[in-house]
Write a protein that holds these residues in place. Structure first.
Motif: not given
Length: 183
Positions: A107-130
């Motif tokens: 579902d291309r509107q969904l994005e999760v950003q993670l800290d690559a070291t800790t795995g903690e979510p930095l952001s969970v959001g919608r990508r309307h630009n796609d």
């Protein structure tokens, strides 16, 4: 035999007609391209309305990062906790200079950003630009109708590009032609 001034006037009338007919027939498409183009230009300056910002992780040293399968699992888990749904990962955008990864879901509107070291979510959001980009370039028609190889997208962009060239040339001539005739 018509004189030079009559030929110029006739050419100017034909140019005006071509300009007018092209504008009338492609008005809706130019409007859609203009609006979506403005939105895409503002995507990184939209206070995360169009696209989430890219956040920094704890470390840019890739030796400190968690494994890809661990991060993929954590991203899927973060999506479920935030949105209450599961989805397949479509692609992963690795940002080495930021120490983070963006996981984009089917579902291309969904994005999760993670800290690559800790795995903690930095952001969970919608990508309307796609989807805005898909409308802008016409690929939404290919995707919706199942048109293979992006044929509609190529046709649409070719027509719009040629039309823009025609508008530029005829618009210039509509401005310059009368000035030339007055001389």
């Amino acid at each position: 035999m018509p004189n030079k001034r009559q030929r110029q006037a006739k050419f100017l009338r034909k140019t005006r007609k071509l300009h007018r007919l092209s504008g009338i027939s492609l008005f809706v498409f130019f409007f859609i391209m203009a609006v979506t183009g403005i939105l895409l230009g503002w995507k990184k300056n939209s206070a995360e309305i169009i696209m989430p910002d890219t956040y920094k992780g704890e470390s840019t040293d890739q030796a400190d990062w968690l494994t890809m399968d661990s991060l993929s699992f954590l991203a899927t888990q973060a999506l479920f906790e935030a949105e209450g749904q599961l989805s397949e990962i479509d692609r992963i955008d690795v940002r080495p200079s930021k120490g983070s990864m963006k996981f984009l879901f089917q579902d291309r509107q969904l994005e999760v950003q993670l800290d690559a070291t800790t795995g903690e979510p930095l952001s969970v959001g919608r990508r309307h630009n796609d989807w805005i980009e898909a409308v802008h370039d016409g690929s939404i028609v290919d995707d919706t109708l199942g048109v293979p190889h992006g044929i509609f997208k190529v046709f649409y962009n070719s027509v719009m590009g040629i039309a823009l060239i025609i508008f530029t040339v005829t618009g210039f001539w509509l401005w310059y032609g009368p000035r030339r005739m007055r001389r």
